[in-house]
Design an enzyme around this catalytic site. Structure first.
Site, PDB file in Angstrom:
ATOM      1  CB  ILE A  67      -7.892 -11.029   3.629  1.00  0.00           C
ATOM      2  CG1 ILE A  67      -7.757  -9.966   2.537  1.00  0.00           C
ATOM      3  CG2 ILE A  67      -6.843 -10.857   4.715  1.00  0.00           C
ATOM      4  CD1 ILE A  67      -8.167  -8.571   2.982  1.00  0.00           C
ATOM      5  CG  ASP A  68      -8.622 -10.851  -1.536  1.00  0.00           C
ATOM      6  OD1 ASP A  68      -8.946 -10.051  -0.643  1.00  0.00           O
ATOM      7  OD2 ASP A  68      -7.729 -10.608  -2.381  1.00  0.00           O
ATOM      8  NE  ARG A  75     -23.297  11.747   6.002  1.00  0.00           N
ATOM      9  CZ  ARG A  75     -24.321  12.463   5.555  1.00  0.00           C
ATOM     10  NH1 ARG A  75     -24.951  12.100   4.442  1.00  0.00           N
ATOM     11  NH2 ARG A  75     -24.750  13.526   6.217  1.00  0.00           N
ATOM     12  CE  LYS A  98       4.425  -0.833  -5.389  1.00  0.00           C
ATOM     13  NZ  LYS A  98       3.708  -1.108  -4.126  1.00  0.00           N
TER      14      LYS A  98
HETATM   15  O1  F6P Z   1      -5.445  -9.362  -1.896  1.00  0.00           O
HETATM   16  C1  F6P Z   1      -5.602  -8.720  -0.679  1.00  0.00           C
HETATM   17  C2  F6P Z   1      -6.044  -7.290  -0.876  1.00  0.00           C
HETATM   18  O2  F6P Z   1      -6.194  -6.694   0.396  1.00  0.00           O
HETATM   19  C3  F6P Z   1      -7.303  -7.121  -1.718  1.00  0.00           C
HETATM   20  O3  F6P Z   1      -8.472  -7.416  -1.012  1.00  0.00           O
HETATM   21  C4  F6P Z   1      -7.162  -5.676  -2.145  1.00  0.00           C
HETATM   22  O4  F6P Z   1      -7.827  -5.434  -3.359  1.00  0.00           O
HETATM   23  C5  F6P Z   1      -5.671  -5.523  -2.330  1.00  0.00           C
HETATM   24  O5  F6P Z   1      -5.058  -6.555  -1.583  1.00  0.00           O
HETATM   25  C6  F6P Z   1      -5.127  -4.206  -1.883  1.00  0.00           C
HETATM   26  O6  F6P Z   1      -3.779  -4.170  -2.179  1.00  0.00           O
HETATM   27  P1  F6P Z   1      -2.800  -3.009  -1.682  1.00  0.00           P
HETATM   28  O7  F6P Z   1      -2.480  -3.302  -0.244  1.00  0.00           O
HETATM   29  O8  F6P Z   1      -1.620  -3.140  -2.555  1.00  0.00           O
HETATM   30  O9  F6P Z   1      -3.523  -1.711  -1.820  1.00  0.00           O
END
Ligand code: F6P
Length: 366
Positions: free
Chosen positions: A141-142, A284, A76
């Site tokens: 990680i993405d 599920r 943020k």
């Molecule tokens: O960019 C890493 C990531 O874990 C994404 O895969 C996911 O959409 C996002 O961050 C989640 O962010 P937060 O931890 O702010 O919910």
């Protein structure tokens, strides 16, 4: 003594501590350099009193296998969009970047190493343009950064997701069920694609290939005979049906002056779509969530993170700035930050791994 300041920004990621440790260990080989860390990205520099910590060999001893980041992080705000309340009590943003550069000078910081993903590297570039000596280290990680073959944390996330698929396969088979695993990745389907191939899922749904629910249903039907059978689906949080929007859990932070779409709920939405399409089988969902980001980095990520950390400090020694460390097999090199943030690394539907997945019968619902 010369000073290099390290910051970790954006979502945490397995391997961050290994990068910090490698920077400190490499710097300790030089007589005239010391390393300091800013707490919670650049917030530590901007807060009053300043929150920075000395990073020496003792501080980083044994942290290479610890998840998270000893410096803390945030996705943020930042120096260019610092949230403040105006006189009416509404949140707004102010640009504190000039003040930050002055504070860095006051603290005797000669160079900055900013470890983070796309958003953090945009901040790196903007600070560079303001005269800050800065090196970026890619983290996510993405795997959605385009100027590097890979980022640390990605393989750990795949490993965790694959272990989840392995577990879901046995329970799906026992109950003749459709089990749907929702994984992270934001707008890139890399984690889902790799986990689906490694875990042997039947269906993989990713943002880059919007799905046709009738085709998904057809694949499911092909797996059941007289009500018996099972299906494992891996779905990216960013996956969606043709013509549909992303599934958004929350539009975060408007009142704080920053904007972030928090994805989530794609698996649940798929269940509703399948029910509407007449799916008669038991379904599920499992949302893996932040389990993919936490805990111990696997060996591959520790190695890559260590390579990145050493290289980042060596770039500082060489007097480089405005560049990001990059892995281009077999080399650890650097690229201009402008290249690093120019475009995202999305899954190309023609990429080799998609072809492999199709080759073993995985359906993408297209
Ligand atoms: O960019 C890493 C990531 O874990 C994404 O895969 C996911 O959409 C996002 O961050 C989640 O962010 P937060 O931890 O702010 O919910």
């Amino acid at each position: 003594m010369k000073r290099v300041l390290v910051a970790t920004g954006g979502g945490d990621c397995p391997g961050l501590n290994a990068v910090i440790r490698a920077i400190v260990k490499r710097a300790s080989k030089e007589k005239d350099w010391e390393v300091v860390g800013s707490i919670e990205a650049f917030n530590g520099i901007l807060r009053e009193p300043t929150e920075i910590m000395i990073l020496d060999e003792k501080t980083v001893s044994g942290i290479h296998y610890r998840g998270g980041t000893i410096l803390g992080t945030t996705n943020k705000g930042g120096p260019f969009a610092w949230p403040v309340k105006d006189k009416d009590g509404n949140w707004t943003e102010v640009d504190r970047s000039d003040e930050m550069i002055r504070k860095l000078q006051y603290l005797g910081v000669d160079a900055v190493i900013n470890i983070g993903g796309d958003g953090s590297q945009r901040i790196s570039q903007a600070l560079f343009e303001k005269g800050c000596n800065i090196i970026g280290v890619p983290k996510t990680i993405d795997n959605d950064l385009s100027a590097t073959d890979s980022t640390f944390g990605f393989q750990t996330a795949i490993q965790i997701a694959t272990e989840a698929v392995d577990k879901l396969v046995t329970t799906a088979a026992s109950h003749n069920r459709i089990l749907i695993l929702e994984v992270m990745g934001r707008y890139a389907g890399w984690i889902a694609l790799n986990a689906a191939v490694a875990g042997g899922a039947e269906i993989c749904l990713i943002p880059e290939i919007p799905y046709d629910i009738d085709k998904v249903m057809k694949k499911i039907d092909s797996r059941f005979t007289k009500g018996r059978g099972f299906v494992n689906i891996v779905i990216s949080e960013g996956a969606r049906a043709i013509g549909a929007n992303f599934t958004i859990q929350e539009e975060e932070g408007n009142e704080l002056g920053y904007h972030n779409l928090r994805l989530g709920g794609a698996a649940n939405k798929l269940i509703h779509e399948l029910k509407s399409a007449g799916c008669p089988y038991d379904m599920r969902e499992t949302v893996l969530g932040h389990l993919q980001r936490g805990g111990v980095p696997i060996a591959y990520d520790r190695v890559l993170a260590t390579q990145f950390g050493v290289k980042a400090f060596e770039l500082v020694l060489e007097g480089k700035s405005g560049v990001m460390v990059s892995y281009r097999h077999p080399y650890i090199s650097s690229v201009p930050l402008t290249d690093a943030i120019a475009r995202y690394n999305y899954v190309d539907p023609d990429t080799a791994l998609i072809k492999t997945a199709r080759g073993v019968g995985i359906s993408f619902g297209d």
